[in-house]
Design a protein around this motif. Structure first.
Motif, PDB file in Angstrom:
ATOM      1  N   PHE A 383       1.175  43.220  65.669  1.00 44.85           N
ATOM      2  CA  PHE A 383       0.280  42.101  65.363  1.00 44.85           C
ATOM      3  C   PHE A 383      -1.179  42.479  65.613  1.00 44.85           C
ATOM      4  N   PHE A 384      -1.457  43.056  66.794  1.00 45.34           N
ATOM      5  CA  PHE A 384      -2.841  43.336  67.142  1.00 45.34           C
ATOM      6  C   PHE A 384      -3.357  44.638  66.531  1.00 45.34           C
ATOM      7  N   PHE A 385      -2.472  45.512  66.117  1.00 42.93           N
ATOM      8  CA  PHE A 385      -2.911  46.744  65.483  1.00 42.93           C
ATOM      9  C   PHE A 385      -3.530  46.451  64.116  1.00 42.93           C
ATOM     10  N   MET A 386      -3.214  45.294  63.556  1.00 43.70           N
ATOM     11  CA  MET A 386      -3.785  44.940  62.253  1.00 43.70           C
ATOM     12  C   MET A 386      -5.297  44.752  62.349  1.00 43.70           C
ATOM     13  N   ILE A 387      -5.787  44.373  63.511  1.00 46.06           N
ATOM     14  CA  ILE A 387      -7.228  44.158  63.664  1.00 46.06           C
ATOM     15  C   ILE A 387      -8.009  45.458  63.503  1.00 46.06           C
ATOM     16  N   PRO A 388      -7.714  46.515  64.269  1.00 43.11           N
ATOM     17  CA  PRO A 388      -8.468  47.767  64.047  1.00 43.11           C
ATOM     18  C   PRO A 388      -8.205  48.385  62.681  1.00 43.11           C
ATOM     19  N   ILE A 389      -6.981  48.236  62.152  1.00 43.24           N
ATOM     20  CA  ILE A 389      -6.710  48.791  60.820  1.00 43.24           C
ATOM     21  C   ILE A 389      -7.576  48.093  59.775  1.00 43.24           C
ATOM     22  N   THR A 390      -7.675  46.775  59.871  1.00 46.29           N
ATOM     23  CA  THR A 390      -8.505  46.029  58.929  1.00 46.29           C
ATOM     24  C   THR A 390      -9.971  46.407  59.085  1.00 46.29           C
ATOM     25  N   PHE A 391     -10.410  46.644  60.335  1.00 44.63           N
ATOM     26  CA  PHE A 391     -11.796  47.041  60.568  1.00 44.63           C
ATOM     27  C   PHE A 391     -12.083  48.397  59.937  1.00 44.63           C
ATOM     28  N   VAL A 392     -11.156  49.341  60.122  1.00 44.15           N
ATOM     29  CA  VAL A 392     -11.324  50.667  59.526  1.00 44.15           C
ATOM     30  C   VAL A 392     -11.353  50.567  58.011  1.00 44.15           C
ATOM     31  N   ASN A 471       1.682  46.406  58.727  1.00 46.72           N
ATOM     32  CA  ASN A 471       0.260  46.718  58.874  1.00 46.72           C
ATOM     33  C   ASN A 471      -0.319  47.504  57.706  1.00 46.72           C
ATOM     34  N   VAL A 472       0.371  48.563  57.292  1.00 48.01           N
ATOM     35  CA  VAL A 472      -0.186  49.407  56.241  1.00 48.01           C
ATOM     36  C   VAL A 472      -0.028  48.754  54.876  1.00 48.01           C
ATOM     37  N   PHE A 473       1.179  48.261  54.584  1.00 50.04           N
ATOM     38  CA  PHE A 473       1.408  47.681  53.258  1.00 50.04           C
ATOM     39  C   PHE A 473       0.833  46.272  53.153  1.00 50.04           C
ATOM     40  N   LEU A 474       1.393  45.340  53.946  1.00 49.35           N
ATOM     41  CA  LEU A 474       0.916  43.959  53.858  1.00 49.35           C
ATOM     42  C   LEU A 474      -0.529  43.836  54.325  1.00 49.35           C
ATOM     43  N   GLY A 475      -0.892  44.587  55.379  1.00 45.14           N
ATOM     44  CA  GLY A 475      -2.254  44.522  55.891  1.00 45.14           C
ATOM     45  C   GLY A 475      -3.282  45.066  54.920  1.00 45.14           C
ATOM     46  N   SER A 476      -2.880  46.015  54.077  1.00 48.79           N
ATOM     47  CA  SER A 476      -3.826  46.616  53.134  1.00 48.79           C
ATOM     48  C   SER A 476      -3.994  45.795  51.868  1.00 48.79           C
ATOM     49  N   ILE A 477      -2.932  45.115  51.433  1.00 44.67           N
ATOM     50  CA  ILE A 477      -3.037  44.389  50.165  1.00 44.67           C
ATOM     51  C   ILE A 477      -3.642  43.007  50.339  1.00 44.67           C
ATOM     52  N   ILE A 478      -3.802  42.576  51.581  1.00 40.90           N
ATOM     53  CA  ILE A 478      -4.461  41.286  51.823  1.00 40.90           C
ATOM     54  C   ILE A 478      -5.900  41.579  52.212  1.00 40.90           C
ATOM     55  N   THR A 479      -6.848  41.054  51.484  1.00 39.40           N
ATOM     56  CA  THR A 479      -8.252  41.320  51.756  1.00 39.40           C
ATOM     57  C   THR A 479      -8.777  40.393  52.832  1.00 39.40           C
ATOM     58  N   GLY A 480      -9.949  40.729  53.385  1.00 43.30           N
ATOM     59  CA  GLY A 480     -10.578  39.904  54.400  1.00 43.30           C
ATOM     60  C   GLY A 480     -10.371  40.472  55.777  1.00 43.30           C
ATOM     61  N   THR A 481     -10.919  39.823  56.776  1.00 43.02           N
ATOM     62  CA  THR A 481     -10.783  40.267  58.151  1.00 43.02           C
ATOM     63  C   THR A 481      -9.438  39.855  58.704  1.00 43.02           C
ATOM     64  N   LEU A 483      -8.779  38.020  61.281  1.00 45.12           N
ATOM     65  CA  LEU A 483      -8.702  36.601  61.626  1.00 45.12           C
ATOM     66  C   LEU A 483      -8.543  35.738  60.387  1.00 45.12           C
ATOM     67  N   GLN A 484      -9.179  36.144  59.290  1.00 47.04           N
ATOM     68  CA  GLN A 484      -9.002  35.407  58.053  1.00 47.04           C
ATOM     69  C   GLN A 484      -7.573  35.511  57.552  1.00 47.04           C
ATOM     70  N   GLN A 485      -6.985  36.707  57.724  1.00 45.17           N
ATOM     71  CA  GLN A 485      -5.588  36.870  57.331  1.00 45.17           C
ATOM     72  C   GLN A 485      -4.694  35.974  58.171  1.00 45.17           C
ATOM     73  N   LEU A 486      -4.974  35.935  59.466  1.00 46.70           N
ATOM     74  CA  LEU A 486      -4.170  35.101  60.348  1.00 46.70           C
ATOM     75  C   LEU A 486      -4.284  33.633  59.939  1.00 46.70           C
ATOM     76  N   LYS A 487      -5.500  33.190  59.658  1.00 43.60           N
ATOM     77  CA  LYS A 487      -5.701  31.802  59.252  1.00 43.60           C
ATOM     78  C   LYS A 487      -4.983  31.497  57.936  1.00 43.60           C
ATOM     79  N   THR A 488      -4.997  32.478  57.015  1.00 41.52           N
ATOM     80  CA  THR A 488      -4.326  32.285  55.724  1.00 41.52           C
ATOM     81  C   THR A 488      -2.842  32.044  55.910  1.00 41.52           C
ATOM     82  N   PHE A 489      -2.234  32.848  56.762  1.00 40.94           N
ATOM     83  CA  PHE A 489      -0.798  32.713  56.965  1.00 40.94           C
ATOM     84  C   PHE A 489      -0.444  31.450  57.746  1.00 40.94           C
TER      85      PHE A 489
END
Length: 750
Positions: A383-392, A471-481, A483-489
């Motif tokens: 869950f939390f690894f998605m934050i640095p991956i999205t930042f990168v 993280n890699v698949f779902l985290g990459s195909i959803i745009t935004g930060t 926190l925005q991804q979390l809010k979307t879901f």
């Protein structure tokens, strides 16, 4: 968004990188000085000898035969030449079945690519929707995707129809492969030579007994309940502290050898510092310092060894129990031993070289707690690894870099630099960011308490696959930060999630193309170069090697890393399945990866890798299950995508696909999985009968008794439990119980 030019630049960079790695490998492998690095397996087998033993001085280091450089790619046909049965004998079934995963990828995607480019690409290209949308940025690649088809168009029925075709082709390929691998496993087990694990089970959670030690209790229980087949047993000692002392002593001895070799070459007494890694502390004579440290540690080791051997608390409630026949071991391993299902737990013992000794001392109840904690830890890690991956990922594009580093804007806006950043940087950034993840996941699996290296690999592979999926698949195909991804879901119902993700899928095709090229093309070419083992071998050869035996030990053949490589393959299969009906242009890049990886993996298995264990392809049910998950995910995301295209009845038309896929998985599981978790009694009886006929005087007890001794005890006088069948005519079962107890009472003690 990467354009066609960006993809072309990225492809050129990765192709040139892969070609450079291959040329470097082709040259380095021909040099006599590197022969042990690129052909260690043949040295381990005693078939190959060093080319440096003969010839002129220069030719011992450099290959001067120019004709060999002309055919610098001849390793490729050589890697494909060895037939599969011979490869199994040479490298084992695990290696061969692992290679077949790449072959399965080719069988799966080559026909899909032909169908997709013959049917879907013309449908998408002639859609003409993107060109009529104002203020929309798109590339030529997007014209080949489903995004170029207008909403409500009947053209989408081509995608629906082809999704059924793709699914049924995947069923055919997976069923055929599962059947083939199951048959290979049964043939391998039937033809396999005698091994200790064929006669041995591991027993855990042995209940305590007030009148007997663990060893006596195990002996009594199996003598009563398996009187015709029980042979002997070996209790498990908690020798983890002793093992650490032994490893530390080996490290000190290596340093002593290093400084001894240095002294012999320079004839000057070497110095070192007495602190951490020789970097801090007082300056001392290196030979005297390490000699005294080894002597001190030897005394501590001897005391710890004596403590383990004589302290009853050092014996854990587990044992390796061996039987007189494979049939007896199969019955014990595959049945419940007593009415209480939480004690006397048995399973097939792993190969002696497959045992992970550190975890054998963990109590059974503690295992449950550990696995619960690691499950929670994995959830938070993902869950939390998605934050640095999205930042990168946000930095790995033009806008993100210009926002963080505005002074670089003039340079970044240059056409060539811009193409490199958009076509190359996102993939390499993600690749670098995930380097440490496999080590973390393997550490978590070890904490969970699995007792074999093969089970650790399979468990870590499952974690890594889940991580890549989320993280890699779902985290990459959803745009935004993040926190925005979390809010979307959180703000939408679960039924809307596939729709949200489905809309984003076509837009991320170019990113995944760059990732496949970076990780799949250049990454595989770098793997065959073996740069790190090459450097380490020459460092050891220069400073530590003194004899030919030392030189053999300096070789690091390595092995295929199932825990990391298999989830990576699954990720490419997932991408191919998802994009086959959405953006088929991705498929050729994946096919190139599978074809190149197949050749490279065959070469490495034939010439380099030396596996740590042989599980008889027991990992294949996990591989099949993850493939099924990929198929279902691709179907759900296509349903979500088409539900936004105003196609009536599209959801109803596609809903049967996940249902059929789940039914197919259940059928394959019932049809083939038993071959990977059980050993047929008929096969066991056949092997036992043949062995009794060909080797009637075999002393099986002598063959087995040292197999499952902890490595730190081998070569010592550790007292081992004796079999109660020294006199097979004696019907009595020795016991030290004060009261008369039957076998049932013994089985439920505690």
């Amino acid at each position: 968004m990467a354009s066609l030019q960006d993809i072309t630049v990225s492809a050129a960079i990765n192709l040139l990188s892969a070609f450079a790695f291959l040329v470097a490998f082709a040259i380095l492998r021909l040099q006599p000085i590197n022969d042990r690095v690129y052909f260690p397996k043949w040295y381990r087998k005693g078939i190959r000898s060093s080319p440096r033993r003969s010839g002129a001085f220069v030719t011992k280091f450099v290959n001067l035969d120019w004709r060999t450089y002309i055919k610098f790619l001849n390793w490729m046909p050589a890697a494909l030449r060895m037939p599969e049965p011979e490869l199994i004998d040479h490298a084992g079934l695990d290696s061969v079945v692992y290679i077949r995963i790449y072959l399965l990828g080719l069988k799966l995607f080559v026909p899909l690519a032909v169908l997709a480019f013959g049917v879907l690409v013309p449908v998408n290209w002639t859609g003409g929707t993107l060109e009529h949308i104002k203020n929309l940025t798109f590339s030529d690649i997007d014209k080949l995707s489903i995004s170029n088809v207008s909403e409500g168009s009947k053209r989408f029925w081509a995608h629906i129809t082809m999704s059924y075709v793709f699914t049924f082709w995947a069923f055919f390929v997976l069923y055929t492969e599962y059947r083939t691998v199951a048959a290979m496993r049964l043939r391998f087990l039937a033809s396999e030579s005698r091994r200790p694990d064929q006669f041995t089970v591991i027993v855990r959670n042995v209940p305590p007994d007030p009148d007997e030690t663990v060893s006596e209790h195990v002996e009594h229980f199996f003598s009563v309940n398996h009187p015709d087949y029980y042979l002997t047993h070996q209790v498990v000692y908690n020798a983890n502290t002793l093992a650490k002392l032994v490893d530390k002593k080996k490290s000190l001895q290596n340093w002593y050898t290093y400084y001894s070799n240095k002294y012999e070459k320079t004839l000057q007494r070497p110095n070192t510092k007495s602190g951490f890694c020789g970097l801090i502390g007082a300056t001392v004579d290196a030979l005297d310092y390490y000699s005294s440290e080894i002597e001190k540690l030897s005394e501590i080791e001897a005391a710890e060894r004596e403590k383990v051997m004589n302290d009853p608390k050092a014996v854990v409630p587990a044992a390796f129990v061996s039987f007189k026949s494979r049939w007896g071991a199969a019955v014990c391993a595959q049945t419940q031993l007593c009415r209480n299902p939480t004690i006397w737990l048995t399973e097939w013992a792993p190969q002696p070289r497959d045992v992970y000794w550190d975890n054998l001392a963990i109590p059974y109840f503690e295992l449950t707690v550990r696995r619960l904690l690691m499950a929670v830890g994995l959830f938070f890690l993902i869950f939390f690894f998605m934050i640095p991956i999205t930042f990168v990922q946000s930095l790995a594009n033009i806008e993100g870099i210009e926002k963080v580093f505005p002074f670089l804007k003039p340079l970044i806006e240059m056409e060539t630099i811009k193409s490199v950043i958009q076509g190359f940087l996102p993939g390499i950034a993600l690749k670098i960011f995930l380097i440490l993840l496999p080590t973390i996941l393997m550490a978590m699996s070890k904490i969970e308490g699995f007792t074999s290296l093969s089970s650790l690999d399979r468990r870590s592979a499952g974690k890594y696959h889940l991580f890549i999926l989320v993280n890699v698949f779902l985290g990459s195909i959803i745009t935004g930060t993040a926190l925005q991804q979390l809010k979307t879901f959180l703000d939408q119902s679960p039924t809307e999630i596939p729709k949200t993700i489905g809309v984003s899928i076509p837009m991320k095709a170019t990113f995944f193309i760059t990732y496949v090229m970076v990780d799949g093309w250049a990454g595989i070419a770098a793997e065959i170069l073996r740069l790190v083992p090459l450097i380490m071998f020459h460092l050891k050869n220069a400073f530590l090697v003194k004899t030919e035996q030392d030189r053999d030990q300096a070789m690091d053949p390595g092995c295929w890393d199932f825990a990391t490589s298999e989830p990576r393959i699954q990720f490419y299969i997932l991408l191919g399945l998802v994009y086959s009906a959405v953006t088929p242009v991705l498929l050729p890049f994946i096919i190139i990866f599978f074809a190149f990886s197949y050749v490279v993996s065959r070469h490495q298995v034939i010439n380099v890798y030396d596996q740590n264990y042989e599980s008889g392809a027991s990992f294949w049910p996990d591989v099949h299950r993850r493939l099924i998950i990929s198929i279902i995910i691709s179907q759900l995301l296509l349903i979500g995508l088409l539900s936004t295209k105003q196609i009536k009845q599209s959801t109803i038309a596609l809903v049967p696909l996940p249902v059929l896929t789940f039914w197919f998985h259940r059928y394959c599981k019932g049809r083939f999985e038993s071959a990977f978790v059980r050993f047929p009694l008929q096969e066991a009886m056949i092997k036992d009968t043949l062995e009794r006929a060909t080797e009637p005087n075999l002393n099986l007890k002598a063959y087995i008794q040292d197999a499952y001794i902890h490595p730190v005890f081998k070569g010592t006088d550790l007292e081992r439990p004796q079999s109660v069948f020294e006199d097979e005519n004696n019907p009595l079962v020795p016991t030290k119980r004060n009261s008369k107890q039957n076998s049932e009472a013994g089985s439920t003690t505690g």
